[in-house]
Design an enzyme around this catalytic site. Structure first.
Site, PDB file in Angstrom:
ATOM      1  N   LYS A  13       0.928  -1.113  -0.003  1.00  0.00           N
ATOM      2  CA  LYS A  13       0.020  -0.074  -0.046  1.00  0.00           C
ATOM      3  C   LYS A  13       0.806   1.327   0.065  1.00  0.00           C
ATOM      4  O   LYS A  13       2.044   1.303   0.326  1.00  0.00           O
ATOM      5  CB  LYS A  13      -0.920  -0.091   1.202  1.00  0.00           C
ATOM      6  CG  LYS A  13      -1.958  -1.155   1.210  1.00  0.00           C
ATOM      7  CD  LYS A  13      -2.794  -1.304   2.439  1.00  0.00           C
ATOM      8  CE  LYS A  13      -4.079  -2.173   2.161  1.00  0.00           C
ATOM      9  NZ  LYS A  13      -4.660  -2.515   3.647  1.00  0.00           N
ATOM     10  N   TYR A  20     -11.977  -3.142  -3.961  1.00  0.00           N
ATOM     11  CA  TYR A  20     -12.491  -3.440  -2.066  1.00  0.00           C
ATOM     12  C   TYR A  20     -14.192  -3.323  -2.375  1.00  0.00           C
ATOM     13  O   TYR A  20     -14.690  -2.763  -1.366  1.00  0.00           O
ATOM     14  CB  TYR A  20     -11.896  -2.262  -1.343  1.00  0.00           C
ATOM     15  CG  TYR A  20     -10.517  -2.359  -0.790  1.00  0.00           C
ATOM     16  CD1 TYR A  20     -10.142  -3.320  -0.142  1.00  0.00           C
ATOM     17  CD2 TYR A  20      -9.173  -1.564  -1.171  1.00  0.00           C
ATOM     18  CE1 TYR A  20      -8.957  -3.745   0.487  1.00  0.00           C
ATOM     19  CE2 TYR A  20      -8.329  -1.785  -0.672  1.00  0.00           C
ATOM     20  CZ  TYR A  20      -7.991  -2.961   0.251  1.00  0.00           C
ATOM     21  OH  TYR A  20      -6.772  -3.077   0.592  1.00  0.00           O
ATOM     22  N   PHE A  69     -15.549   2.485   6.903  1.00  0.00           N
ATOM     23  CA  PHE A  69     -14.129   2.950   6.994  1.00  0.00           C
ATOM     24  C   PHE A  69     -13.767   3.049   5.350  1.00  0.00           C
ATOM     25  O   PHE A  69     -12.779   3.522   4.690  1.00  0.00           O
ATOM     26  CB  PHE A  69     -13.078   2.156   7.485  1.00  0.00           C
ATOM     27  CG  PHE A  69     -13.232   0.641   6.939  1.00  0.00           C
ATOM     28  CD1 PHE A  69     -12.711   0.322   5.994  1.00  0.00           C
ATOM     29  CD2 PHE A  69     -13.953  -0.336   7.883  1.00  0.00           C
ATOM     30  CE1 PHE A  69     -12.538  -1.042   5.614  1.00  0.00           C
ATOM     31  CE2 PHE A  69     -13.701  -1.470   7.708  1.00  0.00           C
ATOM     32  CZ  PHE A  69     -13.426  -1.631   6.258  1.00  0.00           C
ATOM     33  N   ARG A 119      -1.325 -14.572   4.137  1.00  0.00           N
ATOM     34  CA  ARG A 119      -2.098 -14.109   5.021  1.00  0.00           C
ATOM     35  C   ARG A 119      -1.554 -14.170   6.631  1.00  0.00           C
ATOM     36  O   ARG A 119      -1.546 -13.136   7.326  1.00  0.00           O
ATOM     37  CB  ARG A 119      -3.502 -14.585   5.207  1.00  0.00           C
ATOM     38  CG  ARG A 119      -4.324 -14.341   3.969  1.00  0.00           C
ATOM     39  CD  ARG A 119      -4.867 -12.924   3.911  1.00  0.00           C
ATOM     40  NE  ARG A 119      -5.936 -12.716   4.696  1.00  0.00           N
ATOM     41  CZ  ARG A 119      -6.739 -11.605   4.957  1.00  0.00           C
ATOM     42  NH1 ARG A 119      -6.366 -10.617   4.079  1.00  0.00           N
ATOM     43  NH2 ARG A 119      -7.693 -11.489   5.604  1.00  0.00           N
ATOM     44  N   ARG A 165       2.791  -6.930   9.412  1.00  0.00           N
ATOM     45  CA  ARG A 165       1.955  -5.739   9.895  1.00  0.00           C
ATOM     46  C   ARG A 165       2.338  -5.524  11.395  1.00  0.00           C
ATOM     47  O   ARG A 165       2.583  -4.331  11.863  1.00  0.00           O
ATOM     48  CB  ARG A 165       0.574  -6.058   9.939  1.00  0.00           C
ATOM     49  CG  ARG A 165      -0.051  -5.573   8.441  1.00  0.00           C
ATOM     50  CD  ARG A 165      -1.562  -6.245   8.365  1.00  0.00           C
ATOM     51  NE  ARG A 165      -2.315  -5.881   7.194  1.00  0.00           N
ATOM     52  CZ  ARG A 165      -3.276  -6.354   6.727  1.00  0.00           C
ATOM     53  NH1 ARG A 165      -3.920  -7.331   7.333  1.00  0.00           N
ATOM     54  NH2 ARG A 165      -3.621  -6.020   5.388  1.00  0.00           N
ATOM     55  N   ASN A 168      -1.994   0.104   7.377  1.00  0.00           N
ATOM     56  CA  ASN A 168      -1.371  -1.308   7.750  1.00  0.00           C
ATOM     57  C   ASN A 168      -0.533  -1.878   6.555  1.00  0.00           C
ATOM     58  O   ASN A 168      -0.420  -3.014   6.398  1.00  0.00           O
ATOM     59  CB  ASN A 168      -2.409  -2.533   8.202  1.00  0.00           C
ATOM     60  CG  ASN A 168      -3.643  -2.665   7.106  1.00  0.00           C
ATOM     61  OD1 ASN A 168      -3.584  -2.077   5.876  1.00  0.00           O
ATOM     62  ND2 ASN A 168      -4.525  -3.315   7.434  1.00  0.00           N
ATOM     63  N   HIS A 226      -1.608  -5.530   1.474  1.00  0.00           N
ATOM     64  CA  HIS A 226      -2.907  -5.998   1.130  1.00  0.00           C
ATOM     65  C   HIS A 226      -2.410  -7.779   0.795  1.00  0.00           C
ATOM     66  O   HIS A 226      -1.652  -7.617  -0.040  1.00  0.00           O
ATOM     67  CB  HIS A 226      -3.882  -5.537   0.160  1.00  0.00           C
ATOM     68  CG  HIS A 226      -4.703  -6.481  -0.412  1.00  0.00           C
ATOM     69  ND1 HIS A 226      -5.935  -6.802   0.212  1.00  0.00           N
ATOM     70  CD2 HIS A 226      -4.875  -7.050  -1.448  1.00  0.00           C
ATOM     71  CE1 HIS A 226      -6.714  -7.432  -0.481  1.00  0.00           C
ATOM     72  NE2 HIS A 226      -6.050  -7.743  -1.412  1.00  0.00           N
ATOM     73  N   GLU A 243      -9.039 -10.961  -7.982  1.00  0.00           N
ATOM     74  CA  GLU A 243      -7.953  -9.595  -7.667  1.00  0.00           C
ATOM     75  C   GLU A 243      -6.746  -9.612  -8.986  1.00  0.00           C
ATOM     76  O   GLU A 243      -6.551  -8.662  -9.558  1.00  0.00           O
ATOM     77  CB  GLU A 243      -7.444  -9.595  -6.500  1.00  0.00           C
ATOM     78  CG  GLU A 243      -8.374  -9.122  -5.303  1.00  0.00           C
ATOM     79  CD  GLU A 243      -8.110  -9.518  -4.067  1.00  0.00           C
ATOM     80  OE1 GLU A 243      -6.692  -9.522  -3.994  1.00  0.00           O
ATOM     81  OE2 GLU A 243      -8.699  -9.091  -2.943  1.00  0.00           O
TER      82      GLU A 243
HETATM   83  P1  IDP Z   1      -7.669  -7.113   5.334  1.00  0.00           P
HETATM   84  O1  IDP Z   1      -6.925  -6.304   4.554  1.00  0.00           O
HETATM   85  O2  IDP Z   1      -6.887  -7.872   6.510  1.00  0.00           O
HETATM   86  O3  IDP Z   1      -8.315  -8.194   4.591  1.00  0.00           O
HETATM   87  P2  IDP Z   1     -10.172  -6.033   5.640  1.00  0.00           P
HETATM   88  O4  IDP Z   1     -11.259  -6.459   6.704  1.00  0.00           O
HETATM   89  O5  IDP Z   1     -10.775  -6.667   4.423  1.00  0.00           O
HETATM   90  O6  IDP Z   1      -8.970  -6.519   5.981  1.00  0.00           O
HETATM   91  O7  IDP Z   1     -10.159  -4.424   5.306  1.00  0.00           O
HETATM   92  C1  IDP Z   1      -9.820  -4.026   4.274  1.00  0.00           C
HETATM   93  C2  IDP Z   1      -8.826  -2.949   4.558  1.00  0.00           C
HETATM   94  O8  IDP Z   1      -9.612  -1.815   4.818  1.00  0.00           O
HETATM   95  C3  IDP Z   1      -7.769  -3.127   5.672  1.00  0.00           C
HETATM   96  O9  IDP Z   1      -6.526  -3.871   5.408  1.00  0.00           O
HETATM   97  C4  IDP Z   1      -7.368  -1.644   6.225  1.00  0.00           C
HETATM   98  O10 IDP Z   1      -6.553  -0.767   5.460  1.00  0.00           O
HETATM   99  C5  IDP Z   1      -8.782  -1.039   6.017  1.00  0.00           C
HETATM  100  N1  IDP Z   1      -9.726  -0.961   7.225  1.00  0.00           N
HETATM  101  C6  IDP Z   1     -10.521  -2.092   7.673  1.00  0.00           C
HETATM  102  N2  IDP Z   1     -10.985  -1.741   8.790  1.00  0.00           N
HETATM  103  C7  IDP Z   1     -10.669  -0.516   9.354  1.00  0.00           C
HETATM  104  C8  IDP Z   1     -11.051   0.385  10.281  1.00  0.00           C
HETATM  105  O11 IDP Z   1     -11.940   0.116  11.290  1.00  0.00           O
HETATM  106  N3  IDP Z   1     -10.637   1.644  10.147  1.00  0.00           N
HETATM  107  C9  IDP Z   1      -9.773   2.003   8.952  1.00  0.00           C
HETATM  108  N4  IDP Z   1      -9.485   1.387   8.141  1.00  0.00           N
HETATM  109  C10 IDP Z   1      -9.681  -0.002   8.158  1.00  0.00           C
END
Ligand code: IDP
Length: 153
Positions: A9, A54, A62, A90, A107, A117, A120, A131
């Site tokens: 990212k 996404y 968010f 993962r 992470r 974070n 992805h 994807e």
């Molecule tokens: P993942 O990337 O670990 O699969 P997902 O729940 O699919 O997590 O969420 C996608 C991305 O959205 C996360 O990696 C993060 O960048 C962002 N995200 C998820 N939850 C939050 C939140 O509560 N606040 C801000 N960003 C969030």
């Protein structure tokens, strides 16, 4: 062999983590299926593209922040191949929220907040296929490492 899609990212690119992250997957024994200089995408992605990537999070509170974050600078898109690469990567990446990630994960090592974070990784074989098709519609390079028999039986 199974493939997964990985995106470093904008914060990961800005913070100079591309080499370290790529090296982690290489040392594990997975194969980069897009040739770095030619096919690796160092691009700024636009809003409609990120909305598509996404789309499963589109109803989440968010989502708007996520779109701003991912379109804020260049990202690196990659396809990695190997046995069980989706689930394994993962685990290497760690939990979505870095404060809950094991410290040995990417992470856990390099990030603090969920909204920054750094990386992805596809969450299932099915989403990896989606994807990869979205990011690399022309397909990936087909090559085999000569070290493969030392890593795979
Ligand atoms: P993942 O990337 O670990 O699969 P997902 O729940 O699919 O997590 O969420 C996608 C991305 O959205 C996360 O990696 C993060 O960048 C962002 N995200 C998820 N939850 C939050 C939140 O509560 N606040 C801000 N960003 C969030």
């Amino acid at each position: 062999m199974e493939q997964t899609f990985i995106m470093i990212k904008p914060d990961g690119v800005q913070r100079g983590l591309v080499g370290e992250i790529t090296s982690t997957f290489e040392k594990k024994g997975f194969y980069l299926k897009v040739m770095v200089a030619i096919r690796m995408k160092l691009i700024s992605v636009d809003r409609p593209f990120v909305e598509k990537h996404y789309e499963e999070s589109s109803a989440k509170p968010f989502f708007e922040g996520l779109l701003k974050y991912i379109t804020s600078g260049p990202v690196v898109g990659m396809v990695w191949e190997g046995n069980n690469v989706v689930a394994t990567n993962r685990k290497i990446i760690g939990a979505s929220n870095p404060s809950a990630s094991d410290p040995c994960t990417l992470r856990g090592s390099f990030a603090v907040e969920i909204g920054r974070n750094v990386i992805h990784g596809s969450d299932s074989v099915e989403s990896a296929k989606k994807e990869i098709a979205l990011w690399f519609p022309d397909g990936t390079v087909n090559w085999q490492s000569s070290l493969r028999p030392w890593i795979y039986e």
